[in-house]
Write a protein that holds these residues in place. Structure first.
Motif, PDB file in Angstrom:
ATOM      1  N   ASP A 110       0.831  -1.212   0.000  1.00  0.00           N
ATOM      2  CA  ASP A 110       0.000   0.000   0.000  1.00  0.00           C
ATOM      3  C   ASP A 110       0.864   1.260   0.000  1.00  0.00           C
ATOM      4  O   ASP A 110       0.585   2.217  -0.733  1.00  0.00           O
ATOM      5  N   LEU A 111       1.903   1.262   0.814  1.00  0.00           N
ATOM      6  CA  LEU A 111       2.804   2.419   0.851  1.00  0.00           C
ATOM      7  C   LEU A 111       3.528   2.595  -0.485  1.00  0.00           C
ATOM      8  O   LEU A 111       3.640   3.716  -0.999  1.00  0.00           O
ATOM      9  N   LEU A 112       4.004   1.501  -1.037  1.00  0.00           N
ATOM     10  CA  LEU A 112       4.708   1.572  -2.320  1.00  0.00           C
ATOM     11  C   LEU A 112       3.786   2.081  -3.426  1.00  0.00           C
ATOM     12  O   LEU A 112       4.212   2.851  -4.293  1.00  0.00           O
ATOM     13  N   GLN A 113       2.528   1.682  -3.382  1.00  0.00           N
ATOM     14  CA  GLN A 113       1.567   2.164  -4.380  1.00  0.00           C
ATOM     15  C   GLN A 113       1.345   3.667  -4.254  1.00  0.00           C
ATOM     16  O   GLN A 113       1.009   4.329  -5.223  1.00  0.00           O
ATOM     17  N   ARG A 114       1.568   4.189  -3.061  1.00  0.00           N
ATOM     18  CA  ARG A 114       1.430   5.637  -2.838  1.00  0.00           C
ATOM     19  C   ARG A 114       2.749   6.379  -3.055  1.00  0.00           C
ATOM     20  O   ARG A 114       2.837   7.576  -2.789  1.00  0.00           O
ATOM     21  N   GLY A 115       3.766   5.653  -3.514  1.00  0.00           N
ATOM     22  CA  GLY A 115       5.047   6.292  -3.809  1.00  0.00           C
ATOM     23  C   GLY A 115       5.977   6.418  -2.616  1.00  0.00           C
ATOM     24  O   GLY A 115       6.956   7.159  -2.664  1.00  0.00           O
ATOM     25  N   VAL A 116       5.679   5.698  -1.537  1.00  0.00           N
ATOM     26  CA  VAL A 116       6.522   5.750  -0.339  1.00  0.00           C
ATOM     27  C   VAL A 116       7.504   4.586  -0.382  1.00  0.00           C
ATOM     28  O   VAL A 116       7.094   3.433  -0.456  1.00  0.00           O
ATOM     29  N   PHE A 117       8.783   4.908  -0.366  1.00  0.00           N
ATOM     30  CA  PHE A 117       9.813   3.871  -0.299  1.00  0.00           C
ATOM     31  C   PHE A 117      11.042   4.467   0.354  1.00  0.00           C
ATOM     32  O   PHE A 117      11.158   5.678   0.491  1.00  0.00           O
ATOM     33  N   ARG A 118      11.969   3.610   0.774  1.00  0.00           N
ATOM     34  CA  ARG A 118      13.137   4.087   1.507  1.00  0.00           C
ATOM     35  C   ARG A 118      14.438   3.956   0.727  1.00  0.00           C
ATOM     36  O   ARG A 118      15.285   4.814   0.806  1.00  0.00           O
ATOM     37  N   LEU A 119      14.633   2.876   0.027  1.00  0.00           N
ATOM     38  CA  LEU A 119      15.909   2.645  -0.647  1.00  0.00           C
ATOM     39  C   LEU A 119      15.765   2.813  -2.153  1.00  0.00           C
ATOM     40  O   LEU A 119      16.358   3.683  -2.751  1.00  0.00           O
ATOM     41  N   SER A 120      14.964   1.967  -2.733  1.00  0.00           N
ATOM     42  CA  SER A 120      14.742   1.972  -4.173  1.00  0.00           C
ATOM     43  C   SER A 120      13.361   1.391  -4.424  1.00  0.00           C
ATOM     44  O   SER A 120      13.060   0.288  -3.953  1.00  0.00           O
ATOM     45  N   ARG A 121      12.541   2.123  -5.136  1.00  0.00           N
ATOM     46  CA  ARG A 121      11.172   1.670  -5.405  1.00  0.00           C
ATOM     47  C   ARG A 121      11.183   0.282  -6.038  1.00  0.00           C
ATOM     48  O   ARG A 121      10.488  -0.630  -5.583  1.00  0.00           O
ATOM     49  N   GLU A 122      11.970   0.108  -7.087  1.00  0.00           N
ATOM     50  CA  GLU A 122      12.012  -1.174  -7.790  1.00  0.00           C
ATOM     51  C   GLU A 122      12.483  -2.300  -6.867  1.00  0.00           C
ATOM     52  O   GLU A 122      11.884  -3.375  -6.821  1.00  0.00           O
ATOM     53  N   HIS A 123      13.541  -2.043  -6.123  1.00  0.00           N
ATOM     54  CA  HIS A 123      14.066  -3.064  -5.207  1.00  0.00           C
ATOM     55  C   HIS A 123      13.019  -3.449  -4.169  1.00  0.00           C
ATOM     56  O   HIS A 123      12.819  -4.635  -3.882  1.00  0.00           O
ATOM     57  N   GLU A 124      12.355  -2.458  -3.603  1.00  0.00           N
ATOM     58  CA  GLU A 124      11.383  -2.741  -2.555  1.00  0.00           C
ATOM     59  C   GLU A 124      10.147  -3.449  -3.098  1.00  0.00           C
ATOM     60  O   GLU A 124       9.592  -4.327  -2.439  1.00  0.00           O
ATOM     61  N   SER A 150       1.547 -10.988 -10.941  1.00  0.00           N
ATOM     62  CA  SER A 150       0.898 -10.052 -11.873  1.00  0.00           C
ATOM     63  C   SER A 150       0.856  -8.648 -11.285  1.00  0.00           C
ATOM     64  O   SER A 150       1.113  -7.664 -11.984  1.00  0.00           O
ATOM     65  N   GLU A 151       0.521  -8.568 -10.003  1.00  0.00           N
ATOM     66  CA  GLU A 151       0.478  -7.268  -9.334  1.00  0.00           C
ATOM     67  C   GLU A 151       1.872  -6.633  -9.311  1.00  0.00           C
ATOM     68  O   GLU A 151       2.029  -5.427  -9.515  1.00  0.00           O
ATOM     69  N   GLN A 152       2.878  -7.456  -9.082  1.00  0.00           N
ATOM     70  CA  GLN A 152       4.264  -6.979  -9.089  1.00  0.00           C
ATOM     71  C   GLN A 152       4.613  -6.392 -10.455  1.00  0.00           C
ATOM     72  O   GLN A 152       5.147  -5.281 -10.546  1.00  0.00           O
ATOM     73  N   ALA A 153       4.315  -7.128 -11.508  1.00  0.00           N
ATOM     74  CA  ALA A 153       4.628  -6.657 -12.865  1.00  0.00           C
ATOM     75  C   ALA A 153       3.902  -5.353 -13.165  1.00  0.00           C
ATOM     76  O   ALA A 153       4.479  -4.428 -13.756  1.00  0.00           O
ATOM     77  N   SER A 154       2.669  -5.271 -12.725  1.00  0.00           N
ATOM     78  CA  SER A 154       1.882  -4.059 -12.945  1.00  0.00           C
ATOM     79  C   SER A 154       2.497  -2.856 -12.224  1.00  0.00           C
ATOM     80  O   SER A 154       2.616  -1.769 -12.795  1.00  0.00           O
ATOM     81  N   MET A 155       2.900  -3.066 -10.974  1.00  0.00           N
ATOM     82  CA  MET A 155       3.503  -1.964 -10.216  1.00  0.00           C
ATOM     83  C   MET A 155       4.835  -1.537 -10.824  1.00  0.00           C
ATOM     84  O   MET A 155       5.141  -0.345 -10.879  1.00  0.00           O
ATOM     85  N   LEU A 156       5.614  -2.502 -11.270  1.00  0.00           N
ATOM     86  CA  LEU A 156       6.913  -2.169 -11.863  1.00  0.00           C
ATOM     87  C   LEU A 156       6.751  -1.424 -13.188  1.00  0.00           C
ATOM     88  O   LEU A 156       7.609  -0.618 -13.555  1.00  0.00           O
ATOM     89  N   ALA A 157       5.652  -1.690 -13.884  1.00  0.00           N
ATOM     90  CA  ALA A 157       5.410  -1.030 -15.170  1.00  0.00           C
ATOM     91  C   ALA A 157       4.927   0.407 -14.999  1.00  0.00           C
ATOM     92  O   ALA A 157       5.062   1.220 -15.917  1.00  0.00           O
ATOM     93  N   GLU A 158       4.387   0.716 -13.827  1.00  0.00           N
ATOM     94  CA  GLU A 158       3.896   2.073 -13.567  1.00  0.00           C
ATOM     95  C   GLU A 158       5.073   3.026 -13.402  1.00  0.00           C
ATOM     96  O   GLU A 158       6.080   2.673 -12.784  1.00  0.00           O
ATOM     97  N   PRO A 159       4.934   4.231 -13.918  1.00  0.00           N
ATOM     98  CA  PRO A 159       6.007   5.211 -13.697  1.00  0.00           C
ATOM     99  C   PRO A 159       6.069   5.605 -12.226  1.00  0.00           C
ATOM    100  O   PRO A 159       5.057   5.587 -11.522  1.00  0.00           O
ATOM    101  N   GLU A 160       7.258   5.931 -11.789  1.00  0.00           N
ATOM    102  CA  GLU A 160       7.451   6.343 -10.395  1.00  0.00           C
ATOM    103  C   GLU A 160       6.737   7.664 -10.172  1.00  0.00           C
ATOM    104  O   GLU A 160       6.834   8.579 -10.980  1.00  0.00           O
ATOM    105  N   SER A 161       5.998   7.745  -9.060  1.00  0.00           N
ATOM    106  CA  SER A 161       5.253   8.986  -8.788  1.00  0.00           C
ATOM    107  C   SER A 161       6.084   9.981  -8.018  1.00  0.00           C
ATOM    108  O   SER A 161       7.089   9.734  -7.479  1.00  0.00           O
TER     109      SER A 161
END
Length: 161
Positions: A110-124, A150-161
């Motif tokens: 949920d946090l990652l979907q909102r653009g919250v990450f600590r190290l690297s969005r892709e890594h996390e 599938s959800e992982q692939a979808s999130m990785l395909a989204e541009p970083e917010s």
């Protein structure tokens, strides 16, 4: 000594020295999130290595309790720390507390979907979904494992917010 030096100590087969060095680092700065995470990871690794790899035997390992406390402390300092949520989820998964683990992974997602990450969005994203996939596979929920991929692939395909 830096966290990288301490990690190298551990990887060279000196877990006690690595943990002592982490204690020194945390004595100087008890809110050092990187050191807390590393300490939790090292304690859990040692406990897993020493245990008979059953949830019951892991619960008797002091390091497992200390590891959990490290992850919980990170979340006290930084409640939106996705890395700590995944680490704590992995911790509970190791203890066969799969519902708790899944809940923590979902919080991180949920946090990652909102653009919250600590190290690297892709890594996390990869880390949390790898953990989810493993949890679902280990618990015989292969259909959910595929949905997670599938959800992982979808999130990785989204541009970083």
């Amino acid at each position: 000594m830096t966290p990288e030096d301490i990690r190298d100590l551990f990887l060279s087969g000196q877990p006690d020295q690595a943990l002592d060095a982490l204690d020194d680092l945390l004595a100087a700065d008890e809110a050092n999130i990187e050191a807390l995470r590393l300490k939790g990871n090292l304690l859990e690794s040692v406990a897993l290595e020493r245990a008979e790899l059953t949830a019951g035997s892991l619960l008797r390992q002091k390091g497992m309790w200390e590891a959990r406390r490290c992850y919980e402390r990170i979340l006290e300092l930084d409640p939106d720390n996705t890395v700590a949520l995944v680490d704590l989820g992995d911790h509970f998964s190791n203890l066969d507390a799969y519902q708790k683990a899944e809940s923590l992974y979902r919080q991180a997602i949920d946090l990652l979907q909102r653009g919250v990450f600590r190290l690297s969005r892709e890594h996390e994203i990869n880390e949390v979904f790898d953990s989810m996939f493993q949890l679902y596979t280990e618990t015989g929920r292969d259909n959910l494992a595929e949905l997670a991929r599938s959800e992982q692939a979808s999130m990785l395909a989204e541009p970083e917010s």
